[in-house]
Design a protein around this motif. Structure first.
Motif, mmCIF file in Angstrom:
data_model
loop_
_atom_site.group_PDB
_atom_site.id
_atom_site.type_symbol
_atom_site.label_atom_id
_atom_site.label_comp_id
_atom_site.label_asym_id
_atom_site.label_seq_id
_atom_site.Cartn_x
_atom_site.Cartn_y
_atom_site.Cartn_z
ATOM 1 N N UNK A 163 0.780 -1.278 -0.088
ATOM 2 C CA UNK A 163 -0.148 -0.192 -0.004
ATOM 3 C C UNK A 163 0.970 1.282 -0.031
ATOM 4 N N UNK A 164 1.584 1.326 -0.955
ATOM 5 C CA UNK A 164 2.332 2.728 -1.281
ATOM 6 C C UNK A 164 1.947 3.397 -2.465
ATOM 7 N N UNK A 165 2.370 4.720 -2.373
ATOM 8 C CA UNK A 165 2.328 5.780 -3.492
ATOM 9 C C UNK A 165 2.685 5.017 -5.018
ATOM 10 N N UNK A 166 1.839 5.149 -6.009
ATOM 11 C CA UNK A 166 2.340 4.811 -6.997
ATOM 12 C C UNK A 166 1.617 3.282 -7.572
ATOM 13 N N UNK A 167 1.388 2.477 -6.462
ATOM 14 C CA UNK A 167 0.683 1.218 -6.863
ATOM 15 C C UNK A 167 -0.579 1.540 -6.982
ATOM 16 N N UNK A 168 -1.576 0.755 -6.993
ATOM 17 C CA UNK A 168 -3.284 0.837 -7.488
ATOM 18 C C UNK A 168 -4.018 -0.131 -6.898
ATOM 19 N N UNK A 169 -5.265 0.113 -6.862
ATOM 20 C CA UNK A 169 -6.254 -0.600 -6.136
ATOM 21 C C UNK A 169 -7.456 -0.884 -7.374
ATOM 22 N N UNK A 170 -7.727 -1.917 -7.393
ATOM 23 C CA UNK A 170 -8.845 -2.480 -8.460
ATOM 24 C C UNK A 170 -9.811 -3.481 -7.875
ATOM 25 N N UNK A 171 -11.074 -3.012 -8.130
ATOM 26 C CA UNK A 171 -12.322 -4.081 -7.623
ATOM 27 C C UNK A 171 -13.425 -3.563 -8.421
ATOM 28 N N UNK A 172 -14.414 -4.678 -8.202
ATOM 29 C CA UNK A 172 -15.861 -4.259 -8.755
ATOM 30 C C UNK A 172 -16.761 -3.972 -7.601
#
Length: 79
Positions: free
Chosen positions: A59-68
């Motif tokens: 969980x760091x800046x630059x990474x991403x989260x994806x969900x439905x």
């Protein structure tokens, strides 16, 4: 927001791990709020997760989260 499995991705969209409140050993999240804005397709997602869990390192800046959620795809940059 009811339990949703959330993928944590690197900057190149490779899946690193998942946050899932239904999986006992997964990184859990709480105090979450999904805010969608009236105009356009912009949204923000805030939540809290334990920094003590080994997957919290992703969980760091630059990474991403994806969900439905509610049959809609969400894709966020971690800032």
């Amino acid at each position: 927001m009811e339990n949703v499995m959330i993928a944590i991705l690197n900057p190149y969209d490779k899946v690193l791990t998942f946050m899932d409140n239904d999986a006992p050993d997964a990184l859990h999240y709480y105090d979450d709020e999904l805010h969608t804005y009236v105009k356009g397709s912009a949204a923000t997602f805030t939540f809290t997760a334990s920094a003590k869990h080994e997957d919290a390192q992703h969980l760091v800046e630059g990474n991403k989260l994806s969900f439905v959620y509610n049959e809609k795809d969400y894709y966020f940059n971690i800032m």
